[in-house]
Design an enzyme around this catalytic site. Structure first.
Site, PDB file in Angstrom:
ATOM      1  N   CYS A 163      45.160  37.254  32.204  1.00  0.00           N
ATOM      2  CA  CYS A 163      45.791  36.339  33.463  1.00  0.00           C
ATOM      3  C   CYS A 163      45.485  36.680  34.657  1.00  0.00           C
ATOM      4  CB  CYS A 163      47.323  36.662  32.793  1.00  0.00           C
ATOM      5  SG  CYS A 163      47.967  35.812  31.525  1.00  0.00           S
ATOM      6  N   PHE A 164      45.153  38.051  34.754  1.00  0.00           N
ATOM      7  CA  PHE A 164      44.895  38.563  36.150  1.00  0.00           C
ATOM      8  C   PHE A 164      43.472  38.963  36.454  1.00  0.00           C
ATOM      9  CE2 PHE A 164      49.383  39.754  34.655  1.00  0.00           C
ATOM     10  CZ  PHE A 164      50.033  38.872  35.409  1.00  0.00           C
TER      11      PHE A 164
END
Length: 727
Positions: free
Chosen positions: A655-656
């Protein structure tokens, strides 16, 4: 009238006839039609223009002048050559026994003449500047009274010659000449400008590139001289560059990327201001000019920013509407939340919820995805996995929507009588939804798909990417004689629906009774191409396009070329890990100079491209390169220290775009463990990030909800409980 006056008039009339008779044959021999030849002959007789210059003699004079360093005779001839558009144009139309009307410009001759005059470059530029200036000031201000067609044709040829001069990009004199040229062309009627487009379409790549560089240099200098503001001269230059761009679209002499303007695609340029001025002229400036009117100057990255401005505005508006609706009615979610099960239910679950969202006009809200029965906070990684799995299912040949060509490895719409319009519309909608939420997709459509989305009509050349074998056969058919011997008729066979074998399709009414001959083979090919690329898949593509434009039908999408649209949807191909390294962030004790970090990058740069793609997939959840390159990953690629040296493999929060790297103390261990990630990348932890800290988005949402619902605490508690917005 006295007898003396009559005699003088007769003498004058005879002299005129003699003058015309002397010039007229030579002009027609150079390719001028009788009317144009007569008009030029009259101007020569009245000394408004000079006769054509013998270019061979001019080159001989130049050679002698170069040897003796005495240029006076050559300069006199140069002044004669560039004294008027008519003289210049006719001089470059050498006499020919079999005159061709109109005769194309001999660009090789133009190059020879300019090369012979290189020693007096400044004098030649000055003479050309004088010619263009005179043509500009003498051009009628009234558009309803343009010069006669014969003059326009000769002026067009003269300007084409001047544009081909090798000093057009000279820093000072060449730039002054270019400014005059652009002003003159800008005053022309549309038809004459279109003829210039056709003339420039015949140029070589080198000739085209030289002019592009000259105009772009002028634009850059003008922009900075005006303190980053737009004036009439800038507008004129961009309009002129549009003519060259249109010519290049016809000839494909250079790549369309050569027209990208660096000054407009840099971080210093306020593209958002330009976009606003395009959508709402006069709001920010007194001028209605916007570079968005000339999209060829923007690269795909800048166009994606413009599209993001448009999407963000719509998304923010939908978000605020949802907040207000919740305040009034209670219980509404400001997101588009898709709750789906994995295969074999994924397509059906998605289809039903997208139809519901479309009916409720909530498609343009920010997207969140939740896999039923699974834990996880969607900060982007779950969406990536969702799109990957959904596209994989819908493009599976067994699903019956698309077929994969074994030669090109590209998908195309399957011709079928089974109505799957809802499914094709879903594919288009999901592609639009991915663009809308800034996700890249993994599939391979031929370029024709993007051309059709942008409104282009298919041609025989497009068939190469869809059905290469049929393309080669049709190409051969067009070059073959006595095609009647092949026994072809205006019918084709295609695969029927599952288990039904082949079916015969008429390309024309009663096609079985229409043999293909040398006379009608072109029509046969045209109808065959139309059948394969349009008619047979019309229902499927219309549904696909309808779904796509449901989310991507705004003006910003029209800025993209088909090739750029493909990059927007599927990403680029340039795996520039050096740029990624330069823009990587480090955390938890790591720096760019940490030993483990340096070993990591050494291993990465030594991987094969396919291995690098697998590593990219492991860290980001996608092996696609963003349209702005790996340096523009959002969030930025981050490497954190994951404890001391150990045998543990690195892990990632997709996600990051966050890699957790143990502080390896051996280069050998770094290489071994990072190589092991290639096998992990296909199964990994895509979309499984768990975090005890709230994301910034959830925190922001809570603040907004509190502000809107501060008078109704009960509603606020219900919201946060229902949508699990944890502090």
């Amino acid at each position: 009238m006295s007898q003396a006056d009559e005699s003088a008039q007769q003498v004058t009339g005879q002299a005129l006839k003699d003058g015309l008779a002397r010039e007229f044959p030579g002009l027609t021999a150079r390719g001028l039609n009788p009317n144009a030849a007569a008009a030029v002959a009259l101007k020569i007789y009245y000394r408004k223009v000079k006769p054509a210059v013998d270019l061979k003699q001019l080159q001989e004079i130049s050679v002698e002048a170069r040897r003796s360093q005495q240029w006076q005779s050559a300069l006199t001839v140069i002044q004669d050559l560039f004294c008027s558009p008519e003289t210049l144009a006719v001089s470059f139309m050498p006499p020919c026994a079999a005159a061709e009307v109109p005769r194309p410009l001999d660009r090789a001759l133009v190059e020879q003449v300019f090369t012979s005059l290189s020693a007096v470059q400044g004098d030649v530029l000055t003479a050309m500047h004088s010619l263009v200036h005179h043509a500009l000031v003498s051009w009628p201000a009234d558009e309803d009274e343009p010069p006669d067609q014969h003059y326009q044709a000769l002026l067009l040829r003269a300007i084409s010659i001047i544009l081909l001069n090798p000093w057009i990009d000279d820093d000072q004199t060449g730039r002054r000449l270019l400014v005059k040229l652009m002003a003159l062309v800008g005053s022309w009627p549309p038809l004459l400008r279109q003829r210039l487009v056709s003339e420039c379409a015949e140029w070589s790549s080198g000739e085209m590139q030289q002019l592009i560089i000259a105009v772009e240099q002028h634009l850059t200098i003008t922009y900075f001289e005006n303190d980053n503001s737009i004036d009439a001269a800038t507008h004129q230059a961009v309009k002129f560059l549009a003519i060259i761009s249109e010519a290049n679209d016809q000839s494909k002499a250079v790549s369309y990327s050569n027209f990208y303007l660096d000054i407009l695609n840099s971080e210093d340029f306020d593209v958002k201001r330009d976009y606003v001025n395009w959508k709402r002229p006069g709001l920010l400036t007194d001028s209605d000019f916007s570079f968005c009117q000339y999209p060829f100057v923007y690269d795909p990255a800048t166009k994606s920013d413009i599209l993001a401005f448009e999407n963000t505005g719509e998304m923010r508006e939908q978000f605020h509407h949802a907040i207000f609706d919740s305040f009034i009615r209670g219980g509404a979610c400001p997101y588009l939340v898709l709750r789906v099960r994995r295969s074999p239910y994924l397509v059906n679950d998605t289809l039903l919820q997208i139809q519901n969202a479309s009916a409720n006009n909530t498609l343009k809200r920010p997207l969140k995805v939740h896999f039923i029965g699974e834990q996880g906070v969607d900060e982007g990684g779950v969406q990536k996995e969702f799109f990957q799995l959904l596209m994989r299912d819908m493009f599976d040949p067994d699903y019956g929507m698309f077929k994969l060509d074994e030669d090109t490895r590209m998908y195309w719409f399957r011709a079928s009588k089974i109505d799957m319009s809802m499914e094709f519309e879903l594919v288009g909608t999901m592609i639009g939804l991915a663009i809308y939420n800034s996700h890249l997709l993994e599939f391979s459509f031929p370029m024709l798909t993007y051309r059709k989305l942008m409104g282009h009509k298919p041609t025989l050349g497009d068939l190469m990417d869809v059905h290469p074998t049929i393309h080669r056969s049709l190409q051969k058919l067009l070059t073959q004689d006595n095609v009647a011997q092949l026994g072809l008729v205006f019918q084709v066979e295609q695969e029927a629906d599952f288990g039904e074998g082949l079916e015969t399709i008429d390309l024309e009414a009663e096609g079985a009774n229409m043999p293909v001959t040398d006379d009608n083979k072109q029509r046969y090919v045209d109808l065959y191409v139309r059948h394969l690329l349009e008619t047979s898949i019309q229902r499927q593509f219309d549904a696909f396009q309808r779904g796509f434009k449901r989310l991507c039908g705004g003006p910003a999408l029209k800025l993209f070329r088909p090739e750029e649209l493909e990059k927007l949807i599927c990403g680029g191909q340039n795996l520039d890990f050096l740029a990624l390294e330069q823009h990587t962030r480090y955390d938890d004790g790591f720096t760019a100079h940490s030993q483990a970090v340096e070993w990591f990058w050494s291993v990465v740069h030594g991987l094969q491209p396919e291995q690098q793609k697998q590593l990219l997939f492991f860290v980001t959840g996608s092996d696609r390169v963003p349209i702005k390159g790996l340096a523009s990953l959002t969030p930025p690629f981050t490497i954190s220290r994951a404890g001391p040296h150990s045998d543990r493999l690195p892990t990632a929060h997709t996600c990051f775009n966050h890699l957790l790297l143990p502080d390896y103390q051996e280069c050998k261990r770094t290489r071994a463990n990072c190589s092991d990630l290639q096998g992990e990348s296909l199964g990994g932890n895509l979309g499984r990030e768990r975090t005890s800290r709230a994301s910034w988005a959830s925190s922001f949402l809570r603040c907004l909800l509190f502000w809107y619902c501060k008078r109704t605490r009960a509603n606020f508690a219900a919201w946060t409980g229902k949508y699990k917005l944890r502090a």
